[in-house]
Design a protein around this motif. Structure first.
Motif, PDB file in Angstrom:
ATOM      1  N   ARG A   6       0.821  -1.262   0.138  1.00 44.32           N
ATOM      2  CA  ARG A   6       0.016  -0.261  -0.097  1.00 44.32           C
ATOM      3  C   ARG A   6       0.820   1.086  -0.014  1.00 44.32           C
ATOM      4  NH1 ARG A   6      -1.719  -2.769   4.147  1.00 44.32           N
ATOM      5  NH2 ARG A   6      -1.626  -1.152   5.600  1.00 44.32           N
ATOM      6  N   ILE A   7       0.675   1.890  -1.093  1.00 40.82           N
ATOM      7  CA  ILE A   7       1.495   3.287  -1.152  1.00 40.82           C
ATOM      8  C   ILE A   7       0.315   4.368  -1.162  1.00 40.82           C
ATOM      9  CG2 ILE A   7       2.911   4.858  -2.708  1.00 40.82           C
ATOM     10  CD1 ILE A   7       3.951   1.956  -4.064  1.00 40.82           C
ATOM     11  N   THR A   8       0.742   5.177   0.114  1.00 37.37           N
ATOM     12  CA  THR A   8      -0.340   6.234   0.243  1.00 37.37           C
ATOM     13  C   THR A   8       0.250   7.473   0.331  1.00 37.37           C
ATOM     14  OG1 THR A   8      -1.371   4.777   1.567  1.00 37.37           O
ATOM     15  CG2 THR A   8      -1.972   7.013   1.767  1.00 37.37           C
ATOM     16  N   ASN A   9       0.000   8.523  -0.811  1.00 39.34           N
ATOM     17  CA  ASN A   9       0.508   9.863  -0.801  1.00 39.34           C
ATOM     18  C   ASN A   9       1.967   9.978  -0.694  1.00 39.34           C
ATOM     19  OD1 ASN A   9      -2.253  10.626  -1.061  1.00 39.34           O
ATOM     20  ND2 ASN A   9      -2.550  10.633   1.136  1.00 39.34           N
ATOM     21  N   VAL A  10       2.630   9.258  -1.493  1.00 38.12           N
ATOM     22  CA  VAL A  10       4.287   9.216  -1.211  1.00 38.12           C
ATOM     23  C   VAL A  10       4.805  10.257  -2.101  1.00 38.12           C
ATOM     24  CG1 VAL A  10       6.490   7.974  -1.949  1.00 38.12           C
ATOM     25  CG2 VAL A  10       4.542   6.870  -0.367  1.00 38.12           C
ATOM     26  N   SER A  11       5.747  11.121  -1.517  1.00 33.35           N
ATOM     27  CA  SER A  11       6.324  12.172  -2.614  1.00 33.35           C
ATOM     28  C   SER A  11       7.897  11.670  -2.211  1.00 33.35           C
ATOM     29  CB  SER A  11       5.828  13.519  -2.130  1.00 33.35           C
ATOM     30  OG  SER A  11       4.800  13.933  -2.386  1.00 33.35           O
ATOM     31  N   LYS A  12       8.596  12.059  -3.139  1.00 33.07           N
ATOM     32  CA  LYS A  12      10.122  12.077  -2.990  1.00 33.07           C
ATOM     33  C   LYS A  12      10.805  13.097  -3.695  1.00 33.07           C
ATOM     34  CE  LYS A  12      14.411  10.404  -2.254  1.00 33.07           C
ATOM     35  NZ  LYS A  12      14.919  10.744  -1.121  1.00 33.07           N
ATOM     36  N   SER A  13      11.610  14.086  -3.220  1.00 30.02           N
ATOM     37  CA  SER A  13      12.276  15.061  -3.455  1.00 30.02           C
ATOM     38  C   SER A  13      13.805  14.988  -3.597  1.00 30.02           C
ATOM     39  CB  SER A  13      11.879  16.355  -2.692  1.00 30.02           C
ATOM     40  OG  SER A  13      10.426  16.682  -2.936  1.00 30.02           O
ATOM     41  N   PHE A  14      14.530  15.316  -4.407  1.00 33.23           N
ATOM     42  CA  PHE A  14      15.906  15.394  -4.420  1.00 33.23           C
ATOM     43  C   PHE A  14      16.389  16.962  -4.510  1.00 33.23           C
ATOM     44  CE2 PHE A  14      15.000  11.288  -6.279  1.00 33.23           C
ATOM     45  CZ  PHE A  14      15.663  10.348  -5.549  1.00 33.23           C
ATOM     46  N   ARG A  15      16.509  17.550  -3.310  1.00 30.50           N
ATOM     47  CA  ARG A  15      16.730  19.058  -3.415  1.00 30.50           C
ATOM     48  C   ARG A  15      15.570  19.633  -3.898  1.00 30.50           C
ATOM     49  NH1 ARG A  15      23.498  19.319  -4.610  1.00 30.50           N
ATOM     50  NH2 ARG A  15      24.039  17.991  -2.970  1.00 30.50           N
ATOM     51  N   THR A  16      15.666  20.465  -5.235  1.00 34.78           N
ATOM     52  CA  THR A  16      14.814  21.117  -5.817  1.00 34.78           C
ATOM     53  C   THR A  16      13.731  20.273  -6.629  1.00 34.78           C
ATOM     54  OG1 THR A  16      16.322  21.954  -7.464  1.00 34.78           O
ATOM     55  CG2 THR A  16      16.008  23.389  -5.503  1.00 34.78           C
ATOM     56  N   VAL A  17      14.216  18.960  -6.984  1.00 36.88           N
ATOM     57  CA  VAL A  17      13.383  18.121  -7.886  1.00 36.88           C
ATOM     58  C   VAL A  17      12.578  17.462  -7.193  1.00 36.88           C
ATOM     59  CG1 VAL A  17      13.798  16.595  -9.635  1.00 36.88           C
ATOM     60  CG2 VAL A  17      15.127  18.379  -9.614  1.00 36.88           C
ATOM     61  N   GLU A  18      11.172  17.378  -7.363  1.00 38.75           N
ATOM     62  CA  GLU A  18      10.314  16.675  -6.723  1.00 38.75           C
ATOM     63  C   GLU A  18      10.079  15.309  -7.741  1.00 38.75           C
ATOM     64  OE1 GLU A  18       6.152  16.980  -4.266  1.00 38.75           O
ATOM     65  OE2 GLU A  18       6.493  18.110  -5.930  1.00 38.75           O
ATOM     66  N   ALA A  19      10.593  14.281  -7.482  1.00 41.25           N
ATOM     67  CA  ALA A  19      10.819  13.109  -8.573  1.00 41.25           C
ATOM     68  C   ALA A  19       9.559  12.378  -8.526  1.00 41.25           C
ATOM     69  CB  ALA A  19      11.992  12.112  -7.993  1.00 41.25           C
ATOM     70  N   VAL A  20       8.843  12.127  -7.126  1.00 38.82           N
ATOM     71  CA  VAL A  20       7.587  11.462  -7.112  1.00 38.82           C
ATOM     72  C   VAL A  20       6.640  12.476  -6.430  1.00 38.82           C
ATOM     73  CG1 VAL A  20       6.340   9.558  -6.301  1.00 38.82           C
ATOM     74  CG2 VAL A  20       8.695   9.279  -7.052  1.00 38.82           C
ATOM     75  N   ARG A  21       5.408  12.703  -6.830  1.00 35.18           N
ATOM     76  CA  ARG A  21       4.487  13.849  -6.308  1.00 35.18           C
ATOM     77  C   ARG A  21       3.237  12.792  -5.904  1.00 35.18           C
ATOM     78  NH1 ARG A  21       4.192  16.796 -10.757  1.00 35.18           N
ATOM     79  NH2 ARG A  21       5.983  17.977  -9.916  1.00 35.18           N
ATOM     80  N   LEU A  46       9.856   5.569  -7.331  1.00 35.26           N
ATOM     81  CA  LEU A  46       8.930   5.040  -6.774  1.00 35.26           C
ATOM     82  C   LEU A  46       9.109   3.731  -6.224  1.00 35.26           C
ATOM     83  CD1 LEU A  46       5.929   5.464  -5.436  1.00 35.26           C
ATOM     84  CD2 LEU A  46       5.106   4.673  -7.579  1.00 35.26           C
ATOM     85  N   LEU A  47       9.540   2.873  -7.060  1.00 34.04           N
ATOM     86  CA  LEU A  47      10.226   1.302  -6.964  1.00 34.04           C
ATOM     87  C   LEU A  47      10.910   1.105  -5.923  1.00 34.04           C
ATOM     88  CD1 LEU A  47       8.955  -1.221  -8.402  1.00 34.04           C
ATOM     89  CD2 LEU A  47      11.268  -1.372  -9.636  1.00 34.04           C
ATOM     90  N   ARG A  48      11.892   2.154  -5.791  1.00 33.87           N
ATOM     91  CA  ARG A  48      13.245   2.138  -4.918  1.00 33.87           C
ATOM     92  C   ARG A  48      12.744   2.401  -3.537  1.00 33.87           C
ATOM     93  NH1 ARG A  48      18.434   1.897  -7.313  1.00 33.87           N
ATOM     94  NH2 ARG A  48      19.242   3.334  -5.782  1.00 33.87           N
ATOM     95  N   CYS A  49      11.603   3.407  -3.437  1.00 33.29           N
ATOM     96  CA  CYS A  49      11.082   3.812  -2.031  1.00 33.29           C
ATOM     97  C   CYS A  49      10.411   2.467  -1.611  1.00 33.29           C
ATOM     98  CB  CYS A  49      10.005   4.754  -2.412  1.00 33.29           C
ATOM     99  SG  CYS A  49      10.637   6.323  -2.747  1.00 33.29           S
TER     100      CYS A  49
END
Length: 243
Positions: A6-21, A46-49
């Motif tokens: 279950r993936i819920t509202n996942v975001s991943k940022s690298f400094r200024t870049v939002e890779a997953v929103r 997302l997969l690596r998260c």
């Protein structure tokens, strides 16, 4: 069918870049879910998260009743239960195929060498490489190396298998032998989350196809729904290039 991931509202940022929103996705036990999208759309991130190779900036990821995104969680236990196959095979060059597969069960789970190697032989047979147990990676084709990598991931008896573009580094004639192994895993009921553009595999094995663009999940549906009658214009534009 129970939810396995279950993936819920996942975001991943690298400094200024939002890779997953703000991505949300559910994978049920035994489902095969394929993630497609243009380069840089956040698929691999997302997969690596999911097995904490990347740490989500926000949101939650659960595998069964285990909160992957809990910073106090047992990351070693999570990775024991989530097998991952990468674009590049990442085999140890100084170990034979058999030794590559047997290593993690011995080192991580403390399984005796003889038992781990017997299991490795079973898995080599399963991926069609029984005769290659004494071969080193540089003696194997790309397709054979990737099949050893799949067997290595299976040696830990994972609940979930993650595939990050597993055929993209292979010559065309080697792709089928890897996809055949993945199809057999799907037929056996393995829960799989796959980043790939192999549409034949999607139609043959995927229960669900997810289209990502610019870090967002744009559309989700069965292969027939997504490929034959996509709802979103961004999905239609992308599919024109690959179908």
């Amino acid at each position: 069918m129970a939810d396995r991931i279950r993936i819920t509202n996942v975001s991943k940022s690298f400094r200024t870049v939002e890779a997953v929103r703000n991505a949300s996705l559910t994978v049920q036990t035994g489902q095969v879910v394929l993630i497609i999208g243009p380069s840089g759309s956040g698929k691999s991130t997302l997969l690596r998260c999911v097995n904490r190779l990347e740490t989500a900036t926000s949101g939650e990821i659960w595998i069964d009743d285990q909160l992957v995104t809990d910073p106090k969680g047992n990351i070693r236990q999570i990775r024991e239960e989530v097998g991952m196959v990468f674009q590049n095979f990442n085999l140890f060059p100084h170990l034979t195929a058999l030794q590559n597969i047997a290593l993690s069960p011995r080192k991580v789970k403390g399984i005796p060498r003889a038992q781990a190697e017997e299991r490795a032989r079973v898995l080599l047979t399963r991926v069609g490489l029984a005769e290659k147990e004494d071969s080193y990676p540089d003696q194997l084709s790309g397709g054979q190396q990737q099949r050893v990598a799949i067997a290595r991931a299976l040696a830990m008896d994972p609940k979930v298998m993650l595939f990050d573009e597993p055929t993209s580094a292979l010559d065309p004639e080697m792709i089928k032998e890897v996809l055949d192994v993945m199809l057999s895993l799907a037929a056996e009921g393995m829960t799989m989350l796959v980043v790939s553009h192999e549409m034949g595999f999607a139609r043959a094995a995927a229960d669900l196809v997810v289209f990502m663009d610019q870090g967002e999940i744009i559309e989700t549906g069965t292969p027939e729904q997504l490929f034959d009658s996509p709802k979103e214009e961004r999905t239609r534009r992308f599919l024109k290039h690959i179908l």
